[in-house]
Design a protein around this motif. Structure first.
Motif, PDB file in Angstrom:
ATOM      1  N   ILE A 118       2.869   7.435   4.426  1.00 18.75           N
ATOM      2  CA  ILE A 118       3.574   7.175   5.687  1.00 18.75           C
ATOM      3  C   ILE A 118       2.570   7.161   6.837  1.00 18.75           C
ATOM      4  CG2 ILE A 118       5.350   8.015   7.284  1.00 18.75           C
ATOM      5  CD1 ILE A 118       6.706   9.325   4.827  1.00 18.75           C
ATOM      6  N   ARG A 119       1.698   8.112   6.837  1.00 17.66           N
ATOM      7  CA  ARG A 119       0.645   8.184   7.856  1.00 17.66           C
ATOM      8  C   ARG A 119      -0.268   6.961   7.779  1.00 17.66           C
ATOM      9  NH1 ARG A 119      -2.631  13.600   7.437  1.00 17.66           N
ATOM     10  NH2 ARG A 119      -4.592  12.526   7.357  1.00 17.66           N
ATOM     11  N   ALA A 120      -0.625   6.547   6.586  1.00 19.60           N
ATOM     12  CA  ALA A 120      -1.496   5.383   6.403  1.00 19.60           C
ATOM     13  C   ALA A 120      -0.837   4.102   6.907  1.00 19.60           C
ATOM     14  CB  ALA A 120      -1.887   5.244   4.930  1.00 19.60           C
ATOM     15  N   VAL A 121       0.447   3.945   6.624  1.00 17.91           N
ATOM     16  CA  VAL A 121       1.180   2.764   7.109  1.00 17.91           C
ATOM     17  C   VAL A 121       1.201   2.764   8.637  1.00 17.91           C
ATOM     18  CG1 VAL A 121       3.492   1.706   7.241  1.00 17.91           C
ATOM     19  CG2 VAL A 121       2.552   2.428   5.023  1.00 17.91           C
ATOM     20  N   GLY A 122       1.450   3.927   9.231  1.00 18.67           N
ATOM     21  CA  GLY A 122       1.448   4.028  10.687  1.00 18.67           C
ATOM     22  C   GLY A 122       0.091   3.706  11.289  1.00 18.67           C
ATOM     23  N   ALA A 123      -0.963   4.190  10.669  1.00 19.59           N
ATOM     24  CA  ALA A 123      -2.315   3.916  11.164  1.00 19.59           C
ATOM     25  C   ALA A 123      -2.629   2.429  11.066  1.00 19.59           C
ATOM     26  CB  ALA A 123      -3.340   4.732  10.382  1.00 19.59           C
ATOM     27  N   LEU A 143       5.840  -3.558  17.030  1.00 24.32           N
ATOM     28  CA  LEU A 143       5.114  -2.987  15.900  1.00 24.32           C
ATOM     29  C   LEU A 143       4.243  -1.813  16.352  1.00 24.32           C
ATOM     30  CD1 LEU A 143       4.141  -2.920  12.949  1.00 24.32           C
ATOM     31  CD2 LEU A 143       2.395  -4.610  13.598  1.00 24.32           C
ATOM     32  N   ALA A 144       3.607  -1.943  17.494  1.00 21.78           N
ATOM     33  CA  ALA A 144       2.754  -0.865  17.995  1.00 21.78           C
ATOM     34  C   ALA A 144       3.549   0.426  18.158  1.00 21.78           C
ATOM     35  CB  ALA A 144       2.118  -1.272  19.334  1.00 21.78           C
ATOM     36  N   VAL A 145       4.723   0.313  18.749  1.00 20.19           N
ATOM     37  CA  VAL A 145       5.558   1.510  18.957  1.00 20.19           C
ATOM     38  C   VAL A 145       6.057   2.055  17.619  1.00 20.19           C
ATOM     39  CG1 VAL A 145       7.684   2.380  19.998  1.00 20.19           C
ATOM     40  CG2 VAL A 145       6.219   0.803  21.272  1.00 20.19           C
ATOM     41  N   ALA A 146       6.555   1.181  16.789  1.00 18.00           N
ATOM     42  CA  ALA A 146       7.066   1.615  15.485  1.00 18.00           C
ATOM     43  C   ALA A 146       5.956   2.291  14.682  1.00 18.00           C
ATOM     44  CB  ALA A 146       7.639   0.430  14.717  1.00 18.00           C
ATOM     45  N   ALA A 147       4.762   1.732  14.721  1.00 19.00           N
ATOM     46  CA  ALA A 147       3.636   2.296  13.974  1.00 19.00           C
ATOM     47  C   ALA A 147       3.280   3.690  14.475  1.00 19.00           C
ATOM     48  CB  ALA A 147       2.421   1.368  14.076  1.00 19.00           C
ATOM     49  N   ARG A 148       3.321   3.894  15.783  1.00 15.48           N
ATOM     50  CA  ARG A 148       3.015   5.227  16.326  1.00 15.48           C
ATOM     51  C   ARG A 148       4.065   6.240  15.900  1.00 15.48           C
ATOM     52  NH1 ARG A 148      -1.353   5.709  15.817  1.00 15.48           N
ATOM     53  NH2 ARG A 148      -1.078   7.759  16.703  1.00 15.48           N
ATOM     54  N   VAL A 149       5.326   5.842  15.883  1.00 20.03           N
ATOM     55  CA  VAL A 149       6.397   6.748  15.445  1.00 20.03           C
ATOM     56  C   VAL A 149       6.232   7.059  13.961  1.00 20.03           C
ATOM     57  CG1 VAL A 149       8.893   6.961  15.100  1.00 20.03           C
ATOM     58  CG2 VAL A 149       8.003   6.046  17.263  1.00 20.03           C
ATOM     59  N   VAL A 150       5.959   6.042  13.166  1.00 24.16           N
ATOM     60  CA  VAL A 150       5.760   6.234  11.728  1.00 24.16           C
ATOM     61  C   VAL A 150       4.555   7.142  11.483  1.00 24.16           C
ATOM     62  CG1 VAL A 150       5.096   5.044   9.583  1.00 24.16           C
ATOM     63  CG2 VAL A 150       6.930   4.124  11.015  1.00 24.16           C
ATOM     64  N   PHE A 151       3.477   6.919  12.220  1.00 22.53           N
ATOM     65  CA  PHE A 151       2.292   7.760  12.043  1.00 22.53           C
ATOM     66  C   PHE A 151       2.611   9.222  12.341  1.00 22.53           C
ATOM     67  CE2 PHE A 151      -1.503   9.958  13.366  1.00 22.53           C
ATOM     68  CZ  PHE A 151      -2.392   9.621  12.371  1.00 22.53           C
TER      69      PHE A 151
END
Length: 135
Positions: free
Chosen positions: A113-118, A89-97
């Motif tokens: 999209i940025r908010a979901v990543g953050a 999740l940490a990696v996916a979140a950084r990519v999404v951010f």
């Protein structure tokens, strides 16, 4: 620090993905700088690609190192499945951010999209940190 050679593939892949994200963003900044001839600083205009890249790379640099440390700390030992999930999740979140930053019409406006990543970064980072404490 745990021995990276004895880690399974998930932590190695996660750390590699975070490093690739950071360095690909960095190379992109260099390419755009050369094309635009803006060799230092960043434009004030939050709609410009260079401004977005600089912020995406800077934000990635702020979080990737600590996330990588947390992943490495958990990676060399047996761990619960939820910890592995938080690593991914940490990696996916950084990519999404980063994608949210780059795809946004303007950094000055809210972007889901940025908010979901953050949020994903916060959840995964806090969970990985707490997992070290309760381990």
């Amino acid at each position: 620090m745990p021995d990276m050679l004895h880690m399974d593939t998930l932590p190695k892949g996660c750390v590699a993905a975070l490093a690739l994200l950071l360095f690909l963003l960095s190379v992109s900044i260099t390419v755009v700088r050369l094309r635009t001839k803006m060799l230092a600083g960043a434009p004030d205009d939050p709609t410009r690609l260079l401004a977005k890249l600089v912020r995406a790379q800077g934000n990635t640099a702020e979080y990737a190192a600590m996330l990588a440390v947390l992943i490495v700390m958990h990676g060399a030992a047996p761990r619960p499945a939820w910890v592995s999930t938080m690593m991914a999740l940490a990696v996916a979140a950084r990519v999404v951010f980063a994608a949210g930053m780059l795809l946004s019409p303007s950094l000055a406006r809210f972007n889901i999209i940025r908010a979901v990543g953050a949020c994903g970064t916060y959840v995964a980072g806090i969970a990985l940190a707490l997992a070290l404490v309760i381990r």
